[in-house]
Design a protein around this motif. Structure first.
Motif, mmCIF file in Angstrom:
data_model
loop_
_atom_site.group_PDB
_atom_site.id
_atom_site.type_symbol
_atom_site.label_atom_id
_atom_site.label_comp_id
_atom_site.label_asym_id
_atom_site.label_seq_id
_atom_site.Cartn_x
_atom_site.Cartn_y
_atom_site.Cartn_z
ATOM 1 N N PRO A 1 22.471 -32.531 42.821
ATOM 2 C CA PRO A 1 23.566 -32.920 41.923
ATOM 3 C C PRO A 1 24.523 -33.931 42.542
ATOM 4 O O PRO A 1 25.136 -34.724 41.813
ATOM 5 N N THR A 2 24.657 -33.927 43.856
ATOM 6 C CA THR A 2 25.531 -34.899 44.518
ATOM 7 C C THR A 2 25.004 -36.309 44.323
ATOM 8 O O THR A 2 25.754 -37.241 43.996
ATOM 9 N N ARG B 1 31.644 -30.828 37.048
ATOM 10 C CA ARG B 1 32.372 -32.092 37.172
ATOM 11 C C ARG B 1 31.662 -33.129 36.327
ATOM 12 O O ARG B 1 30.459 -33.324 36.431
ATOM 13 N N GLN B 2 32.396 -33.831 35.471
ATOM 14 C CA GLN B 2 31.780 -34.810 34.586
ATOM 15 C C GLN B 2 31.292 -36.017 35.372
ATOM 16 O O GLN B 2 32.009 -36.588 36.190
ATOM 17 N N ALA B 3 30.052 -36.409 35.133
ATOM 18 C CA ALA B 3 29.508 -37.597 35.780
ATOM 19 C C ALA B 3 30.078 -38.844 35.118
ATOM 20 O O ALA B 3 30.272 -38.896 33.911
ATOM 21 N N GLY C 1 26.028 -41.791 38.855
ATOM 22 C CA GLY C 1 26.551 -41.825 37.494
ATOM 23 C C GLY C 1 25.579 -41.310 36.463
ATOM 24 O O GLY C 1 25.619 -41.709 35.302
ATOM 25 N N ILE D 1 27.542 -32.582 32.619
ATOM 26 C CA ILE D 1 28.293 -32.199 33.811
ATOM 27 C C ILE D 1 27.348 -31.853 34.934
ATOM 28 O O ILE D 1 26.196 -31.495 34.730
ATOM 29 N N LEU D 2 27.881 -31.953 36.139
ATOM 30 C CA LEU D 2 27.161 -31.600 37.356
ATOM 31 C C LEU D 2 28.064 -30.699 38.159
ATOM 32 O O LEU D 2 29.080 -31.143 38.692
ATOM 33 N N SER E 1 24.174 -38.262 34.226
ATOM 34 C CA SER E 1 24.448 -36.942 33.680
ATOM 35 C C SER E 1 23.149 -36.156 33.574
ATOM 36 O O SER E 1 22.103 -36.696 33.240
ATOM 37 N N GLU F 1 25.451 -37.420 40.664
ATOM 38 C CA GLU F 1 26.831 -37.775 40.340
ATOM 39 C C GLU F 1 27.206 -39.116 40.960
ATOM 40 O O GLU F 1 27.871 -39.943 40.322
ATOM 41 N N SER G 1 27.437 -30.312 43.061
ATOM 42 C CA SER G 1 27.750 -31.598 43.674
ATOM 43 C C SER G 1 28.937 -31.462 44.619
ATOM 44 O O SER G 1 29.978 -30.915 44.253
#
Length: 463
Positions: free
Chosen positions: A345-346, A28-30, A352, A24-25, A354, A349, A363
């Motif tokens: 992190p943005t 939020r799951q990548a 794609g 996650i980032l 992780s 993500e 992100s």
């Protein structure tokens, strides 16, 4: 314009991160992308660009058509903050996704060790290292300012290609020296090119894009400009153009406006190269500045108080925008609070990828994609800077923001100040006496942050 947010290499060796398919980032799951779908990333960082030193905010004496077009093609970020009001700490946060004091860079890294206030942790994982691990070609064109010696030179910290400047500034945009030393490099080799530094960096960025155009691998290009950091030295023809257009402008302001307009043209050439080589449609472009504008150079930070070096809004809030055709709707803007460290992190993500390493940032890709996101709500955000000389004495200045409350300690030897940014965005009314409990609450959070950062060495070990 729609508003989203006013409501709601070191190769495999020694990288202390864990890559998980379901990682996650920022909560939020990548989503993993096939290699051919991964976007190229162009990260453009201006140096000391004031919050309103762009024409897309309606500033009457400046013309930045290329930045205007870039930002209008995606999302304008109206409350984007640098992690620090000076260069090196913000860049450390950008590259690591962590608060700068957590990776050993609370202050500026300089040529003179007696006046250097940071040492990038060699064990900290940087953005280009992660991207390189996942098949990206990584390039840095321009200013580094995170280390002059091994193990912290760009090619040792994840960049496959480095064409630029190691130190914090050039003392002349044509001569390219700092304290008599030439820090211009092509990878590990010293070079001594002729020309204005902005033109050189623009040309090298275009060359990098041309070289990557035939590759199947995606690329990450960090275009880190030296302008408009002082000395303010625009080419003469640009200065004359501004003076002819703005007859009442001061000499100092005219130079800065010309300097920025020259920079804007260079950014336009880089974006044009993406389009020429068919790369633009699959490239995420992120643009921002490392801190607020330099007021002695007559920078324009809009209605915000103060400028570079200061913990007031003018030192921290910076222009920013993100473009990604087919993903980010054009002519949108967000008033969500975002920080430099959120870029790490943005980008991952969006690619794609992780990542389960240490992160302070979150992100903001959901916001870019038009989704509701409680970004940094209820989360304390910290801004720090360590500095020497008689004004700072080797100590720190700092601020903490919790939603709309902001506690500032803008001098190591001065009092703390408390502002409610919801009712006082220009920081004109210090309400610390009216809200002592809120001040104590924020100060306790700030002390814990300083303690955590203080556990990380920020001076180079003795050889």
């Amino acid at each position: 314009m729609r508003d989203f947010g006013s409501g709601s290499h070191l190769k495999a060796i020694g990288i202390m991160v864990l890559f998980l398919a379901g990682g996650i980032l920022g909560g939020r799951q990548a989503v993993a992308h096939p290699p051919e779908d991964r976007p190229n990333i162009l990260l453009i960082l201006a140096d000391d660009l004031g919050y309103h030193d762009v024409s897309y905010y309606g500033t009457p004496d400046i013309r930045t058509p290329h930045l205007d077009r870039l930002v209008s093609s995606g999302m304008r970020l109206d409350r984007f903050y640098a992690n620090s009001p000076v260069c090196s700490p913000t860049r450390a946060a950008l590259m690591s996704g962590q608060y700068q004091d957590y990776v050993g860079v609370p202050g500026l890294i300089r040529t003179n060790p007696d006046n250097s206030w940071g040492y990038l942790d060699p064990e900290a994982t940087l953005l280009p290292e992660v991207l390189s691990q996942h098949g990206y070609h990584t390039g840095l064109v321009g200013k580094w300012n995170l280390g002059l010696r091994s193990p912290n030179k760009p090619n040792e910290r994840g960049f496959d290609h480095f064409h630029g400047w190691l130190d914090d500034m050039v003392e002349d945009f044509w001569e390219h020296r700092r304290e008599g030393i030439n820090y211009m490099r092509l990878n590990e080799g010293e070079i001594d090119p002729e020309g204005h530094a902005t033109d050189l960096l623009t040309g090298w960025a275009v060359e990098y894009i041309e070289e990557q155009a035939g590759s199947e691998a995606p690329f990450f290009l960090f275009l880190s400009h030296l302008a408009p950091h002082f000395p303010v030295q625009p080419p003469q023809e640009w200065l004359q153009k501004v003076k002819a257009r703005e007859p009442d402008i001061s000499e100092k302001r005219a130079k800065l406006v010309a300097f920025i307009e020259h920079l804007d043209e260079g950014i336009g050439k880089v974006v044009a190269a993406l389009k020429e080589h068919g790369l633009y449609e699959n490239t995420m472009i992120i643009f921002t500045s490392d801190n607020g504008g330099h007021l002695p150079s007559e920078a324009n930070n809009g209605p915000l108080r103060d400028g570079k070096q200061s913990m007031y809004e003018g030192g921290l809030r910076v222009p920013a925008g993100v473009s990604w055709p087919g993903h980010i709707s054009p002519d949108t803007h967000s008033k969500k609070v975002m920080l430099t460290m959120d870029v790490f992190p943005t980008v991952l993500e969006a690619a794609g990828i992780s990542y389960d390493g240490p992160l302070s940032g979150t992100s903001f890709l959901p916001t870019l994609l038009g989704e509701e996101q409680p970004l940094h709500e209820g989360e304390p955000l910290f801004f720090t800077r360590r500095e020497g000389n008689m004004r700072y004495g080797g100590l720190t200045i700092q601020a903490v923001r919790l939603d709309n409350w902001k506690l500032i300690h803008n001098s190591p030897f001065g009092p703390r100040e408390l502002y409610n940014l919801a009712t006082d965005p220009r920081e004109q009314h210090n309400v610390i006496e009216q809200h002592p409990q809120k001040a104590r609450e924020l100060n306790a959070l700030l002390m814990k942050h300083i303690q955590k950062g203080g556990a990380v060495p920020w001076q180079r070990p003795a050889d």
